[in-house]
Write a protein that holds these residues in place. Sequence first.
Motif, PDB file in Angstrom:
ATOM      1  N   ALA A 332       0.826  -1.214   0.000  1.00  0.00           N
ATOM      2  CA  ALA A 332       0.000   0.000   0.000  1.00  0.00           C
ATOM      3  C   ALA A 332       0.862   1.266   0.000  1.00  0.00           C
ATOM      4  CB  ALA A 332      -0.932  -0.009   1.203  1.00  0.00           C
ATOM      5  N   ILE A 339      -0.356   7.472  -6.045  1.00  0.00           N
ATOM      6  CA  ILE A 339      -1.604   8.245  -6.037  1.00  0.00           C
ATOM      7  C   ILE A 339      -1.304   9.721  -5.743  1.00  0.00           C
ATOM      8  CG2 ILE A 339      -3.813   8.571  -4.838  1.00  0.00           C
ATOM      9  CD1 ILE A 339      -3.962   6.036  -6.351  1.00  0.00           C
ATOM     10  N   PHE A 340      -0.490   9.950  -4.690  1.00  0.00           N
ATOM     11  CA  PHE A 340      -0.209  11.339  -4.337  1.00  0.00           C
ATOM     12  C   PHE A 340       0.600  12.037  -5.425  1.00  0.00           C
ATOM     13  CE2 PHE A 340      -1.160   9.801   0.005  1.00  0.00           C
ATOM     14  CZ  PHE A 340      -2.126  10.745   0.318  1.00  0.00           C
ATOM     15  N   ALA A 362     -10.816   9.826 -13.588  1.00  0.00           N
ATOM     16  CA  ALA A 362     -11.794   8.951 -12.923  1.00  0.00           C
ATOM     17  C   ALA A 362     -11.093   7.746 -12.325  1.00  0.00           C
ATOM     18  CB  ALA A 362     -12.866   8.493 -13.906  1.00  0.00           C
ATOM     19  N   PRO A 365      -9.777   8.206  -8.050  1.00  0.00           N
ATOM     20  CA  PRO A 365     -10.592   7.829  -6.886  1.00  0.00           C
ATOM     21  C   PRO A 365     -11.078   6.376  -6.942  1.00  0.00           C
ATOM     22  CG  PRO A 365     -11.819   9.283  -8.339  1.00  0.00           C
ATOM     23  CD  PRO A 365     -10.421   9.251  -8.855  1.00  0.00           C
ATOM     24  N   VAL A 368      -8.337   4.199  -5.805  1.00  0.00           N
ATOM     25  CA  VAL A 368      -8.145   4.343  -4.359  1.00  0.00           C
ATOM     26  C   VAL A 368      -9.162   3.472  -3.619  1.00  0.00           C
ATOM     27  CG1 VAL A 368      -8.416   5.943  -2.431  1.00  0.00           C
ATOM     28  CG2 VAL A 368      -7.087   6.606  -4.413  1.00  0.00           C
ATOM     29  N   MET A 369     -10.401   3.452  -4.096  1.00  0.00           N
ATOM     30  CA  MET A 369     -11.410   2.611  -3.442  1.00  0.00           C
ATOM     31  C   MET A 369     -11.030   1.128  -3.528  1.00  0.00           C
ATOM     32  SD  MET A 369     -14.800   4.653  -4.686  1.00  0.00           S
ATOM     33  CE  MET A 369     -16.037   3.609  -3.935  1.00  0.00           C
ATOM     34  N   GLY A 371      -7.988   0.068  -3.707  1.00  0.00           N
ATOM     35  CA  GLY A 371      -6.830  -0.089  -2.833  1.00  0.00           C
ATOM     36  C   GLY A 371      -7.239  -0.208  -1.375  1.00  0.00           C
ATOM     37  N   VAL A 372      -8.247   0.588  -0.994  1.00  0.00           N
ATOM     38  CA  VAL A 372      -8.758   0.558   0.376  1.00  0.00           C
ATOM     39  C   VAL A 372      -9.237  -0.849   0.723  1.00  0.00           C
ATOM     40  CG1 VAL A 372     -10.762   1.253   1.735  1.00  0.00           C
ATOM     41  CG2 VAL A 372      -9.389   2.973   0.556  1.00  0.00           C
TER      42      VAL A 372
ATOM     43  N   MET B  53      -8.678   3.308   6.702  1.00  0.00           N
ATOM     44  CA  MET B  53      -8.668   3.542   5.261  1.00  0.00           C
ATOM     45  C   MET B  53      -9.571   4.707   4.884  1.00  0.00           C
ATOM     46  SD  MET B  53      -6.398   1.529   4.639  1.00  0.00           S
ATOM     47  CE  MET B  53      -6.177   2.033   2.954  1.00  0.00           C
ATOM     48  N   PHE B  61      -9.514  12.112  -1.411  1.00  0.00           N
ATOM     49  CA  PHE B  61     -10.655  12.657  -2.151  1.00  0.00           C
ATOM     50  C   PHE B  61     -10.725  14.170  -2.021  1.00  0.00           C
ATOM     51  CE2 PHE B  61     -13.762   9.021  -3.180  1.00  0.00           C
ATOM     52  CZ  PHE B  61     -12.701   8.172  -3.451  1.00  0.00           C
ATOM     53  N   TYR B  64      -8.204  15.566  -4.275  1.00  0.00           N
ATOM     54  CA  TYR B  64      -8.654  15.283  -5.646  1.00  0.00           C
ATOM     55  C   TYR B  64      -9.714  16.283  -6.102  1.00  0.00           C
ATOM     56  CZ  TYR B  64     -10.902  12.649  -9.417  1.00  0.00           C
ATOM     57  OH  TYR B  64     -11.443  12.261 -10.607  1.00  0.00           O
ATOM     58  N   TRP B  95       4.080  11.523   2.753  1.00  0.00           N
ATOM     59  CA  TRP B  95       3.119  10.510   2.329  1.00  0.00           C
ATOM     60  C   TRP B  95       3.732   9.118   2.172  1.00  0.00           C
ATOM     61  CZ3 TRP B  95       2.394  14.517  -1.834  1.00  0.00           C
ATOM     62  CH2 TRP B  95       3.201  14.277  -2.938  1.00  0.00           C
ATOM     63  N   LEU B 103      -0.253   1.696   8.855  1.00  0.00           N
ATOM     64  CA  LEU B 103      -0.251   0.252   8.639  1.00  0.00           C
ATOM     65  C   LEU B 103       0.301  -0.498   9.846  1.00  0.00           C
ATOM     66  CD1 LEU B 103       0.778   0.094   4.891  1.00  0.00           C
ATOM     67  CD2 LEU B 103      -1.441  -0.455   5.878  1.00  0.00           C
TER      68      LEU B 103
END
Lengths: 626, 344
Positions: A332, A339-340, A362, A365, A368-369, A371-372, B53, B61, B64, B95, B103
Amino acid sequence: MANAHAHAHAAVHHEPKRYTGLMDWLTTVDHKKIGILYLIAGGFFFLIGGLEAILIRTQLMYPDQKIFVGDTFNQLTTMHGTTMIFFAAMPLLFAFMNAVVPLQIGARDVAFPFVNALGFWLFFAGGVLMNTSWFLGGAPDAGWTAYAPLSSIIDPDGKFHGVDFYVLGLQIAGIGTLIGGINFLVTIINMRAPGMTFMRMPLFTWTVFVTSILITFAFPAITVALIELMFDRLFHGAFFEASRGGNNVLWEHLFWIFGHPEVYILIMPAFGIISEVVSTFSKKRLFGYSSMVFATVLIGFLSFMVWVHHMFTTGIGAVGNSIFAIATMAIAVPTGVKIFNWLFTLWGGNIRFTVANLFATAFIPTFVMGGVTGVMLAVPAADFQYHDTYFVVAHFHYVIVGGLILSVFAGLYYWWPKMFGRMLSEGLGKVHFWLFFIGFHLTFFPQHFLGLMGLPRRYFTYMPGFGLETGNFISTIGAFLQGLGMIVFLINIIVTARKQKDAGNDPWDGFTLEWTIPSPAPEYNFKQTPLVRGLDAFWKEKMAGNKEMTPAEPIGPIHMPSPSILPFVMSLGLFISGYGFIYHHYIVSGAGLVITIISMFLRSLFDDHGWHIEPEELEEHKGGKA
Amino acid sequence: MNRLKKCMRLIPLFAVMAFLLAGCGSDKLSALQPQGPVAREQLFLMKFSLSIMVLVTIVVFAIYVWVIVRYRQRKGQENKIPKQVEGSHVLEIIWTTIPIILLLVLAVPTVYYTFKHSADHRADKNAIHVKVTGHQFWWQFEYPDFNIATAQNLVVPANKTIALELASADVSHAFWVPSLAGKVDANPGPVNVLYFQADKIDMFQGRCAELCGASHALMNFTVQSMAEADFQKWVDKMKSPVTVPADAKPGEALFKENCMACHQVSAQGLGVGPNLNGFASRPYIAGVLDNQDAAKKDDNLHKWIADPQGQKPGTKMPAFGQNFGGNLTDDQINQIVKYLHSLN
């Protein structure tokens, strides 16, 4: 001596053998055409896999339906999974690897053009072989993971050969993928233009590089597993049969030692595509390039040490489960870095929402979901609940459809002009995007809850009265919307194909070398090999006020590989041989192998030195002709 | 388009609300409504990992949304070239480090509960021990301490540790009772273990969770928890000799002639098919058809005996109805139904 002969040869036969029409496509060794072949074949299998998905969702729309039950349903899910992973996602990525990587590194072709064509035809032979099972007694039905001993059960009547098709289809396609991976590894190491050091390679090339390494190390594991399963099925072996001293968990290990790197093989190039698209359309160079490269390599490395997280409920024990849980969580971190980095590439940018960038933004996000839920799944005790339920189905569709397929669409809208010389319609593209994106979330978001509420995966029905009806209904509606989105995309392709070529060299104001040459690229790619003076080579020249790259060589004759029908014939031989094994007609198997081996001899015994495009000819082709 | 995007983001929210209204599924089947300590601790782990998470997700988000709203191209900016940023060491360290810390926090309960829930309670003297064997497509339950065997309906006392040892007679299966405990595979090779405990007296739904063939989706079972005293009564009844009422005698004869090859009706008999001792008290026929609704149960059982393939594709039980290639008339099947439904 041989060299001198080659020159004489080339001088005498100035006019090369060139084919047209169908023969051109069957014999081509041009990476751009092979890329298009991969795209067409992968797209075709994607549609078949999608159709299977629609049928699955139709059966599950309401409880207790009896449209596709029992083995039929298992065949649909097995073929949906296998087709999508091996015959849709992989070739679509190979399409991009072929169409883009040599251009991005300033090469005239891949290192082994002949092997490249062979890789495609082997994949295609495997895919067709497996899909013909629908018409020959039934498709494989043991799941795309083909867990033994379910997969090693042999039909006593000898009518049903489903899993044999799985074994031989994947084995043949796997050889193609393996040699393709090796080919790109060698290409990226050896064929970069002068000045393009590793740390100046575009990120897509980097991800393909890492993916190729993963292919090279992961595919041998599935090859071994498939050979063992083949022996169990065809020759009464007992690798996976507990009652005769075998062990079915062995299959699970071998499959996932391959299977986990495989999902990173898929997602890596997707990361690369997103990096290119996001950076181009925010007019900013990628934020944290070197940490992106490092994260890519690290994810690739870690991907080999986490396979047991697919097997937490197999009974490995608490020690093994815990070790692999922590290793999984570690992935992760580099993924988060990516992602960042994308977010901060967009930050402060001048963001254009073209269709390519809609798909790419698109992706962020959505991924990311996925990945969560991936981190949640890494917790073994909780995974005892998630495992083999719709929660897992939701998770891997978020990362594979929401991750990989969204980026494939981003890549298609982005590189379509470079591949075909035409721009896809932005209007239709937006309709495609919204239908697909909304449909995707409608389909898969409710599935998280369905899984937790007690619905295992691979179920062809569920009892009413346990709260599972609403989620399944919404999910099916979403699947239909995605189907509509695909229809719009197909219309877009047809409309685009019927119009005049309208793409310039550099329609998106790009950063990398592929945008310095005409669209579509001429068959020799670069008239003169460019000199790379930094990362984002083209952007650097633009910023310095140059319109094009500085050449690294004078204009001279360009050496081209000859087209050959042998890759096709070799694959055809294995294709025939596959049927021989499936039906236990070993004479047919032998005949097929003989065809392949003779082709290999022909390839080895007769030197083919290729041909040259002379400078005068280059001037004629100035406009660029594919 | 921006407004559309905002609206679209509400869709998952609506979906969440729809599910909250539905109450996270049924307390008989849902992992979200745990009815015992193991499932409850697993739900805690789910919530704990989800909270961490969600924290990360909110940050991502927020950045974003800000980025795509604030930095989208506006009219007249088509040729503006933004400031190029190579990266930032400070940000990159942030980050990388924060996720590692998060974690590590998650790793502690992960390892703790992974060991706890993998514990082997087979030697626990206070536990009820059950040997579970998966078959295509039914479950066999043996109680070595009481010398009884049953199938499809696992009867247990409430508030007691139930220690299972799992194996398979054919392909891999997985034993899953979501509201009581997570699953574990039943493999044809080495055995696995699982334990759980039910807090209250109820009937819980179990599912096979590893693809095992055509009727994988129909390999359902139930876990029935009862008071300790009732459990003892059940054990005693299972061990006492079977008494058959007079009107079920013809059915018994037919059963012996046609069904005994596979099905036992005795305290501890094992066969190719499920032991049917106490069959009338089981909630489902073959795990899928209602066996308690007085209006339907006889018809359901008749349907099953006449045409098992039609109810459960791929089952090893042959069809007995004459319309389906069997050798029994409807009357004869009715006699067998009467007999089986007399087995309390």
